[in-house]
Design an enzyme around this catalytic site. Structure first.
Site, PDB file in Angstrom:
ATOM      1  N   CYS A 310    -132.705  35.444 -89.327  1.00 48.62           N
ATOM      2  CA  CYS A 310    -131.293  35.113 -89.140  1.00 48.62           C
ATOM      3  C   CYS A 310    -131.048  34.791 -87.682  1.00 48.62           C
ATOM      4  CB  CYS A 310    -130.419  36.310 -89.477  1.00 48.62           C
ATOM      5  SG  CYS A 310    -130.351  36.660 -91.200  1.00 48.62           S
ATOM      6  N   GLU A 344    -136.157  30.759 -91.707  1.00 52.14           N
ATOM      7  CA  GLU A 344    -136.063  31.137 -93.117  1.00 52.14           C
ATOM      8  C   GLU A 344    -134.987  30.305 -93.824  1.00 52.14           C
ATOM      9  OE1 GLU A 344    -136.138  35.527 -93.918  1.00 52.14           O
ATOM     10  OE2 GLU A 344    -134.371  35.045 -95.126  1.00 52.14           O
TER      11      GLU A 344
HETATM   12  N1  ACO Z   1    -119.484  21.581 -85.539  1.00 51.71           N
HETATM   13  C1  ACO Z   1    -120.295  20.532 -85.306  1.00 51.71           C
HETATM   14  N2  ACO Z   1    -121.468  20.642 -84.651  1.00 51.71           N
HETATM   15  C2  ACO Z   1    -121.830  21.853 -84.219  1.00 51.71           C
HETATM   16  C3  ACO Z   1    -121.030  23.005 -84.419  1.00 51.71           C
HETATM   17  C4  ACO Z   1    -119.795  22.824 -85.104  1.00 51.71           C
HETATM   18  N3  ACO Z   1    -118.975  23.855 -85.323  1.00 51.71           N
HETATM   19  N4  ACO Z   1    -121.649  24.062 -83.874  1.00 51.71           N
HETATM   20  C5  ACO Z   1    -122.787  23.627 -83.354  1.00 51.71           C
HETATM   21  N5  ACO Z   1    -122.894  22.294 -83.553  1.00 51.71           N
HETATM   22  C6  ACO Z   1    -124.007  21.429 -83.128  1.00 51.71           C
HETATM   23  C7  ACO Z   1    -123.859  21.122 -81.669  1.00 51.71           C
HETATM   24  O1  ACO Z   1    -123.101  19.960 -81.458  1.00 51.71           O
HETATM   25  C8  ACO Z   1    -125.298  20.967 -81.222  1.00 51.71           C
HETATM   26  O2  ACO Z   1    -125.797  19.698 -81.498  1.00 51.71           O
HETATM   27  P1  ACO Z   1    -125.921  18.552 -80.338  1.00 51.71           P
HETATM   28  O3  ACO Z   1    -126.510  19.207 -79.138  1.00 51.71           O
HETATM   29  O4  ACO Z   1    -126.818  17.556 -80.978  1.00 51.71           O
HETATM   30  O5  ACO Z   1    -124.537  18.108 -80.108  1.00 51.71           O
HETATM   31  C9  ACO Z   1    -126.043  21.918 -82.120  1.00 51.71           C
HETATM   32  O6  ACO Z   1    -125.214  22.142 -83.253  1.00 51.71           O
HETATM   33  C10 ACO Z   1    -126.381  23.217 -81.442  1.00 51.71           C
HETATM   34  O7  ACO Z   1    -125.328  23.611 -80.632  1.00 51.71           O
HETATM   35  P2  ACO Z   1    -125.424  24.918 -79.734  1.00 51.71           P
HETATM   36  O8  ACO Z   1    -124.219  24.976 -78.852  1.00 51.71           O
HETATM   37  O9  ACO Z   1    -126.754  24.993 -79.074  1.00 51.71           O
HETATM   38  O10 ACO Z   1    -125.373  26.047 -80.871  1.00 51.71           O
HETATM   39  P3  ACO Z   1    -124.404  27.281 -81.023  1.00 51.71           P
HETATM   40  O11 ACO Z   1    -124.502  28.187 -79.838  1.00 51.71           O
HETATM   41  O12 ACO Z   1    -123.057  26.831 -81.406  1.00 51.71           O
HETATM   42  O13 ACO Z   1    -125.123  28.032 -82.216  1.00 51.71           O
HETATM   43  C11 ACO Z   1    -125.486  28.503 -84.511  1.00 51.71           C
HETATM   44  C12 ACO Z   1    -125.508  27.426 -83.425  1.00 51.71           C
HETATM   45  C13 ACO Z   1    -126.410  29.652 -84.113  1.00 51.71           C
HETATM   46  C14 ACO Z   1    -125.956  27.929 -85.828  1.00 51.71           C
HETATM   47  C15 ACO Z   1    -124.002  29.009 -84.600  1.00 51.71           C
HETATM   48  O14 ACO Z   1    -123.220  27.968 -85.100  1.00 51.71           O
HETATM   49  C16 ACO Z   1    -123.804  30.228 -85.456  1.00 51.71           C
HETATM   50  O15 ACO Z   1    -124.067  31.338 -85.027  1.00 51.71           O
HETATM   51  N6  ACO Z   1    -123.295  30.029 -86.694  1.00 51.71           N
HETATM   52  C17 ACO Z   1    -122.997  31.137 -87.597  1.00 51.71           C
HETATM   53  C18 ACO Z   1    -124.272  31.752 -88.137  1.00 51.71           C
HETATM   54  C19 ACO Z   1    -125.209  30.718 -88.735  1.00 51.71           C
HETATM   55  O16 ACO Z   1    -124.805  29.877 -89.517  1.00 51.71           O
HETATM   56  N7  ACO Z   1    -126.490  30.825 -88.360  1.00 51.71           N
HETATM   57  C20 ACO Z   1    -127.566  29.979 -88.879  1.00 51.71           C
HETATM   58  C21 ACO Z   1    -127.951  30.446 -90.218  1.00 51.71           C
HETATM   59  S1  ACO Z   1    -129.495  29.821 -90.746  1.00 51.71           S
HETATM   60  C22 ACO Z   1    -130.603  31.064 -90.369  1.00 51.71           C
HETATM   61  O17 ACO Z   1    -130.178  32.147 -90.051  1.00 51.71           O
HETATM   62  C23 ACO Z   1    -132.057  30.809 -90.398  1.00 51.71           C
END
Ligand code: ACO
Ligand code: ZN
Length: 455
Positions: A310, A344
């Site tokens: 996760c 995962e």
């Molecule tokens: N809408 C559109 N694009 C988004 C968003 C959003 N809300 N959030 C992130 N992105 C895109 C960014 O634009 C970026 O892409 P780019 O650089 O090509 O523009 C990319 O995703 C990563 O952005 P970061 O700023 O590095 O990521 P962030 O710190 O926001 O973290 C994460 C990404 C971990 C998925 C976060 O959104 C999160 O914690 N979400 C909730 C939990 C989750 O869904 N985790 C993943 C589950 S899958 C697993 O656990 C294996």
């Protein structure tokens, strides 16, 4: 719309029940996407409705009052549980449903649910857990200890995919306070019932224990001497640190971290055992301590080459590049292990976006920085070499190249064509990635968990 229209519409909300689908105005927007009523309750003599917007991620689900409902086209639930359009004799609402993506909030790029053997198994597991949870969750009072793992809801670092039941479909925590941040949860998490009734749950940002009031938290902070996560600090560069936490040695912390993470992770379900996992918590340092920014969990041994179970960036830190930093760190660990790895499955919508972007940037970087051969011939690289350089698993390399549409078949071999536009775009994107992992700052050697009789 005249007054008569309004009363007709409002009167007809009386017939609405759970499972009905109808256009609902999304808070903070002018959009009326199709939504399903998940629950109905009375509040101050008025009915309010918990709705799920059908083509949107569940984090946008919300309670709305009846003015937000357009009852001119209601689909009533059939006995077999699929909604059907009722012949209410009304036409399609004039307000056209918006296209996901045109709204101010993030839209879900994937709206199909993945159903596979694992999901079915997980659903069965979830039912079992729910039964156990009902009997196991103890309501924590102020000084009751969370150091008794058997009495708190237990979770794993992995969290399996699950099917919804009505309770876990709805957000149950109104607000959390974590350090200087107040954060609105996105999804259900099994915090004790007593705490869920409060307007806010107060969480110690260092040990992640939870309290029902600010006063209780203050009392806790007087005793809590942690100023960083437990475990070993294995990386530090400027203000960014990573701590490695063993889910067996620091069980209570690991459980509280999973519980906190569940508020923002929907497609995974908490379950019981944290022992088989390591947790990598990323922090930002200031004069008050090491503040949690995000984390990922990782199985000590993965038969499927998973290097992340996760992953989460805490909402106040999202969209600033920390997610990619966590991902980069997870691949750095895999490089140290001399392995390829993959997250995962299933990935969430935001997880998929972040991984796709990370994979694309990492692979493009290799192509663009490759030198030509000694006689100036075009550089050559195999997929396996890309995997070795990046620790990205082969199937993710291939899917990335396909998504980028870079592969062409030319004179009997596959070639990758990269034009100036792609190079310019890539350079711009890399310039935005201000913070990067510096492998020299990682002080860590992988353990061989297979050699240990017990984790
Ligand atoms: N809408 C559109 N694009 C988004 C968003 C959003 N809300 N959030 C992130 N992105 C895109 C960014 O634009 C970026 O892409 P780019 O650089 O090509 O523009 C990319 O995703 C990563 O952005 P970061 O700023 O590095 O990521 P962030 O710190 O926001 O973290 C994460 C990404 C971990 C998925 C976060 O959104 C999160 O914690 N979400 C909730 C939990 C989750 O869904 N985790 C993943 C589950 S899958 C697993 O656990 C294996
Ligand atoms: Zn504490």
């Amino acid at each position: 719309m005249d007054d008569d229209d309004i009363s007709t519409i409002y009167d007809s909300t009386g017939a609405l029940v759970e499972g009905c689908r109808l256009p609902v105005r999304m808070h903070g927007t002018e959009d009326w996407p199709l939504a399903e009523i998940v629950s109905v309750k009375e509040q101050e003599c008025r009915r309010i409705f918990y709705v799920h917007y059908v083509d949107f991620n569940k984090r946008l689900d919300e309670w709305v009052s009846e003015e937000y409902l357009d009852t001119r086209k209601v689909q009533f639930p059939r006995r077999d549980a699929t909604a059907t359009t009722a012949s209410t004799g009304v036409t399609t609402p004039k307000r056209i449903l918006s296209i996901p993506g045109s709204v101010s909030r993030p839209a879900s790029p994937t709206n199909s649910e993945i159903v596979n053997g694992n999901t079915v198994l997980a659903a069965a597991l979830q039912k079992k857990i729910n039964r156990k949870r009902r009997t196991q969750i103890v309501i924590e009072n102020e000084e009751s200890s969370q150091d008794v793992p058997d009495k708190t809801p237990r979770q794993s670092g992995s969290m399996v995919a699950h099917h919804d039941d009505v309770v876990t479909r709805m957000k149950n925590v109104k607000m959390i306070e974590l350090g200087k941040h107040r954060i609105k949860p996105w999804y259900f998490a099994p915090y004790p019932q007593e705490l869920c009734q409060m307007s806010c749950i107060y969480i110690c940002e260092f040990c992640l224990k939870y309290r029902k009031s600010k006063k209780c938290l203050e009392r806790h902070l007087n005793k809590c001497n942690l100023k960083h996560p437990p475990g070993n600090e294995i990386y530090r560069k400027q203000t960014i640190s990573f701590f490695e936490i063993d889910g067996r040695k620091n069980k209570v912390y690991a459980q509280n971290l999973c519980l906190l993470a569940k508020l923002f992770l929907d497609h995974k379900t908490l379950y019981y055992d944290t022992d088989p996992f390591l947790f990598y918590v990323m922090t930002e340092f200031d004069s008050r301590g090491f503040h949690i920014v995000g984390y990922f969990s990782k199985e000590k041994e993965s038969t499927e080459d998973y290097n992340v179970a996760c992953i989460l960036t805490m909402p106040p830190y999202q969209r600033k590049g920390y997610g990619k930093l966590l991902i980069e760190f997870s691949y750095e660990l895999s490089k140290f292990e001399g392995k390829t790895g993959s997250p995962e499955k299933p990935l969430s919508d935001l997880g998929l976006l972040s991984y796709r972007s990370y994979w694309a940037q990492t692979i493009l970087d290799i192509f663009i920085t490759q030198n030509p051969g000694p006689d100036g011939e075009k550089p050559q690289i195999t997929i396996n070499e890309i995997c070795e350089l990046t620790s990205i698993k082969k199937e993710d390399v291939i899917s990335t190249l396909q998504n980028l549409n870079l592969i062409n078949y030319y004179k009997g071999q596959y070639i990758v064509c990269i034009n100036r536009e792609i190079i310019d775009q890539h350079k711009k994107a890399m310039d935005k990635r201000k913070i990067r992992i510096d492998s020299k700052c990682l002080h860590w050697s992988p353990k061989d968990w297979t050699k240990r009789s017990k984790w």
